[in-house]
Design a protein around this motif. Structure first.
Motif, mmCIF file in Angstrom:
data_model
loop_
_atom_site.group_PDB
_atom_site.id
_atom_site.type_symbol
_atom_site.label_atom_id
_atom_site.label_comp_id
_atom_site.label_asym_id
_atom_site.label_seq_id
_atom_site.Cartn_x
_atom_site.Cartn_y
_atom_site.Cartn_z
ATOM 1 N N HIS A 119 0.818 -1.213 0.000
ATOM 2 C CA HIS A 119 0.000 0.000 0.000
ATOM 3 C C HIS A 119 0.854 1.267 0.000
ATOM 4 O O HIS A 119 0.578 2.181 -0.767
ATOM 5 N N LEU A 169 -2.320 1.700 6.380
ATOM 6 C CA LEU A 169 -3.435 1.287 5.531
ATOM 7 C C LEU A 169 -3.284 -0.115 4.951
ATOM 8 O O LEU A 169 -4.073 -0.491 4.090
ATOM 9 N N HIS A 187 -6.168 -2.407 4.525
ATOM 10 C CA HIS A 187 -7.144 -1.999 3.502
ATOM 11 C C HIS A 187 -7.345 -3.101 2.457
ATOM 12 O O HIS A 187 -8.436 -3.238 1.901
ATOM 13 N N SER A 206 -8.087 5.082 5.851
ATOM 14 C CA SER A 206 -8.172 5.073 4.386
ATOM 15 C C SER A 206 -8.990 6.253 3.870
ATOM 16 O O SER A 206 -8.716 6.779 2.783
ATOM 17 N N ALA A 216 -12.756 2.057 0.667
ATOM 18 C CA ALA A 216 -12.337 2.156 2.062
ATOM 19 C C ALA A 216 -13.471 1.861 3.031
ATOM 20 O O ALA A 216 -13.223 1.641 4.216
#
Length: 837
Positions: free
Chosen positions: A265, A311, A314, A333, A383
């Protein structure tokens, strides 16, 4: 600090310019391959990265041909799996990140007013390692050896049981090697940005693009070690049957996802932030007005870089993690959209306030704004947990990913190529053809990827090589395939125009955009004739006479004071001049080191013992010769670098870029160690009883003895260096290195036996496997320390460790100290995990 008075009206010493040109003259003939000049390496870097863009695009066209209509059989499922795995891998690892570093190597030295980056041979090694390794990795397609487990290589599909061939091994060893090349480039960029800026270019005056690359360099140093650790752990599982990701023996496939996405990420923002920096640097020239909210934009860059590390989950919302973690990551996010939106508003405000010249670069910038906003909005949708549960692993995610990556990186890249192409050979690209290029690429981009969102919402999953008729997926896929062809036509037109406009002799570049930043000053192989003094954020706008003064040698370091290549070392914050550093010259040894390193990894993949050893020997010998030549002893203590200004020659200790580069290497090593340590903790948390029955833990007395052994080893090294700052080290001091390293090696071996000697084999369970990986990582460092000890001893015996030539000693002492600290951490970590459990 006051600006030195211009010297343009004073006569320059006879032959000064000629000596400067001779010091920076590139080698001729076949020796040209050993050139380490940032302009030469940067051009090769950009061209190679663009080649991989084309090669990855060819794979995308083949995939879209297969999916243009339902039920097509152009490729079998196994071949299609290789195509989409290689497409993602090439675009993410061989194009996007290398292109980011390539543009920086080419642009940053002149943008910062430096002669070159501080480690030009490291830049050369990073490029050649990437180019050789990347092309060899791509060639696996032609022998049906390309990886086929997806560019993310999730276990258990990538384990030996489900991927028994060499395909996965090529990905694991090849990508790990390419990531090392990326880290080498990041070390070069961080030290160059912080220590070689032009005098007066404080952090507050530094171009936004340099800020973006500084943030990205830090992100690479912290994020990439996680995937290096992950690939190493998966490879040792495949090679030695250590069950690190095997759920049947205490491992966890989700551990790979944690390690991979902790890198994956942030990598999205590693790709986006340099593009954002390019846009923030181009816009003032395109709109003819300063960037609105410049300080806020810089703050937003730093905020995005920091938030990106929160994140990684995510990508794991559907993995069944449970608890509060996914909800917090969902919040982060959404929150990361705030600093991204701040930059977008600043760009729109700059366009609104200025008088925009609608060049091809400006068209690509506005296309980037539209595409990235759409990609950001779908990112906010993904998200949100309920929506992600529905759209996960559908073509909606494919569409979103390409809007972010192509819209957020490729479009700004083309804007940058059109904007800075006059620097390349003094020949700009055609604006008329450029409008067609923009229309084809931007139009084809939206035609290709917007329908993917619809296909995903209609239920089309990712990574399928065909689909049935009657599901409503025919027209979105047909449009996407047509869009891919239109993009390809745009890239082809760009290449035709590039070849057409760049033919003919090189010309002196002009500044057609009236830009405010220093890279547009007249430059040769040595950069600018003299290093300018910077007193403003837009130096060329605020000081229009700067061109004449710099060309006349009226600023800093107008010649060569040692007869070699030099640049100024300035303070990290205020950019006050501190030292004159001598840079390494052209050499073929970095090229040979890259060849040897690539051969070592690639031949180890195909189990060629002789070839692997030969590659290792070549790499070791080449690195030895490369390093031996890069710590010169200045003949004089000081030199005049401007009228009435004298600076010390040579940089030692904390003033040396190599000192801080060594600290960055230690941070990288610590990040890899933390990743392997996290893996050990992760599998321990899955145990009903920790440690597992039969596992051995070192006794407290033994652990204390080993800790003392590491400490004494470092103490012996420090004793060997006593008096260095006064009179240097005599040859007999080299004898001290043998017991110092021997004690370090003995401490490691005693710890290894205490941890593994009486317990189960690493093939038994994941606890023992990850423990063996920790010990193996420390053992690798001990072996490298032995090589460094031999190298340092050779330098001492040759009389090359002196008060003003001590960088080798300083750097090895730092690495030695960290190796001992790491040995203690590895020793105690399993006991701490067991006691905590």
């Amino acid at each position: 600090m006051t600006r030195p008075p211009p010297l343009s009206r004073l006569p320059r010493p006879t032959g000064e310019l000629e000596r400067l040109e001779a010091a920076w003259a590139p080698p001729r003939g076949w020796r040209r391959i050993g050139s380490v000049n940032n302009v030469f390496i940067g051009k090769l870097y950009i061209a190679t990265a663009f080649l991989f863009l084309v090669l990855g695009g060819v794979l995308a066209l083949l995939m879209r041909a297969q999916l243009a209509a339902p039920g097509l059989t152009l490729f079998s499922a196994p071949v299609y799996q290789q195509l989409f795995t290689m497409h993602g891998t090439v675009m993410m690892f061989l194009f996007a990140v290398p292109m980011v570093e390539a543009l920086a190597v080419y642009l940053l030295p002149n943008m910062l007013g430096a002669r070159d980056l501080p480690f030009p041979r490291l830049s050369a090694f990073a490029f050649w390692a990437y180019a050789i390794g990347g092309l060899a990795f791509y060639a696996t397609l032609f022998w049906q050896l390309a990886p086929d487990g997806g560019w993310f290589m999730y276990p258990p599909l990538s384990s030996r049981a489900w991927s028994p061939g060499l395909n996965a091994d090529f990905w694991l060893l090849g990508i790990g090697f390419i990531e090392i090349s990326a880290i080498a480039g990041a070390i070069e960029l961080i030290t160059g940005i912080l220590m070689t800026r032009a005098p007066g270019m404080s952090l507050a005056r530094m171009p936004v693009y340099a800020w973006s690359m500084l943030v990205v360099g830090g992100m690479i140093v912290l994020a990439f070690p996680a995937v290096i650790a992950g690939t190493a752990l998966l490879e040792v599982e495949r090679a030695f049957d250590w069950p690190i990701f095997d759920a049947t023996r205490g491992g966890d496939p989700l551990l790979w996802q944690h390690l991979f996405w902790f890198f994956g990420h942030p990598e999205v923002y590693i790709i986006f932030l340099p593009a954002a920096g390019l846009v923030s640097t181009m816009l003032p020239a395109l709109a003819r007005t300063p960037l609105i909210g410049r300080n806020a934009v810089v703050t937003a860059l730093c905020a995005v870089g920091a938030l990106s590390f929160l994140l990684w989950v995510h990508h794991m919302f559907t993995a069944g993690l449970g608890g509060l973690g996914p909800s917090l990551v969902s919040l982060f996010s959404v929150a990361i959209a705030v600093p991204g939106a701040l930059q977008i508003f600043a760009w729109i405000g700059t366009l609104w306030r200025g008088q925009v010249r609608w060049t091809t670069a400006a068209l690509f910038v506005t296309g980037f704004l539209a595409a990235f906003v759409l990609g950001g909005l779908t990112g906010v949708m993904l998200a949100l947990l309920p929506f992600d549960w529905q759209a996960h692993d559908s073509y909606f995610v494919v569409g979103h990913l390409h809007y972010v990556l192509i819209g957020g990186m490729v479009l700004p890249m083309f804007a940058g190529l059109y904007h800075w192409m006059p620097l390349w050979r003094g020949r700009p690209l055609s604006e008329q053809a450029g409008r067609w290029v923009f229309g084809l690429i931007f139009g084809g981009f939206n035609l290709a990827f917007f329908p993917m969102h619809i296909a995903g919402l209609l239920g089309m999953p990712r990574r399928v090589h065909t689909y049935e008729a009657g599901l409503g997926l025919e027209w979105p896929n047909l449009l996407s395939s047509l869009g891919a062809v239109v993009i390809a036509l745009g890239v082809l037109l760009f290449l035709i125009d590039l070849v057409r406009t760049q033919r003919g002799p090189e010309q002196e570049h002009q500044d057609p955009w009236r830009s405010p930043t220093l890279e547009w000053l007249p430059a040769e192989d040595y950069g600018t004739r003299s290093i300018p003094h910077v007193a403003h954020q837009e130096p060329l706008w605020q000081h229009p006479w700067l061109h004449q003064e710099v060309v006349a040698g009226g600023h800093w370091l107008p010649g060569t004071v040692t007869g070699g290549r030099e640049t100024l070392i300035t303070s990290p914050v205020a950019a006050e001049p501190r030292r004159v550093a001598t840079l390494a010259g052209d050499s073929v040894w970095p090229v040979l080191a890259a060849v040897g390193t690539a051969a070592f990894f690639l031949l180890m993949t195909v189990k060629s013992t002789a070839g692997t050893l030969a590659g290792l020997v070549l790499a070791v010998v080449a690195i030895w010769r490369w390093l031996w030549q890069t710590d010169p002893h200045p003949l004089v203590a000081e030199a005049e670098v401007a009228q009435g200004r004298w600076l010390p020659l040579g940089a030692q200790g904390r003033m040396a870029p190599s000192y801080w580069a060594t600290w960055i290497v230690i941070v990288v090593g610590a990040s890899v160690l933390a990743s392997i340590g996290f893996a050990h903790l992760h599998v321990a948390m899955r145990l009903a009883v920790c440690p597992p029955p039969g596992a051995a833990l070192p006794a407290l007395g033994v652990s204390g003895l080993i800790t003392v052994g590491y400490g004494v080893s470092f103490g012996l090294l420090c004793l060997a260096g006593r008096g260095l700052k006064i009179h240097g080290l005599s040859g007999w001091r080299a004898v001290w290195l043998l017991p110092a390293w021997g004690l370090c090696a003995a401490s490691f071996e005693l710890g290894r036996r205490a941890a593994l000697g009486a317990g189960p084999a690493p093939t038994t369970d994941a606890w023992t496997g990850t423990l063996a990986a920790l010990l193996g990582y420390q053992g690798l460092h001990v072996l490298m320390l032995g090589w460094l000890a031999v190298y340092l001893a050779a330098r001492i015996l040759a009389g090359l460790v002196r008060p003003r030539q001590r960088n080798t000693w300083d750097n090895i002492r730092l690495l030695w100290g960290w190796c001992c600290v790491q040995g203690v951490l590895v020793l105690w970590w399993p006991s701490l995990v067991a006691w905590g459990g």
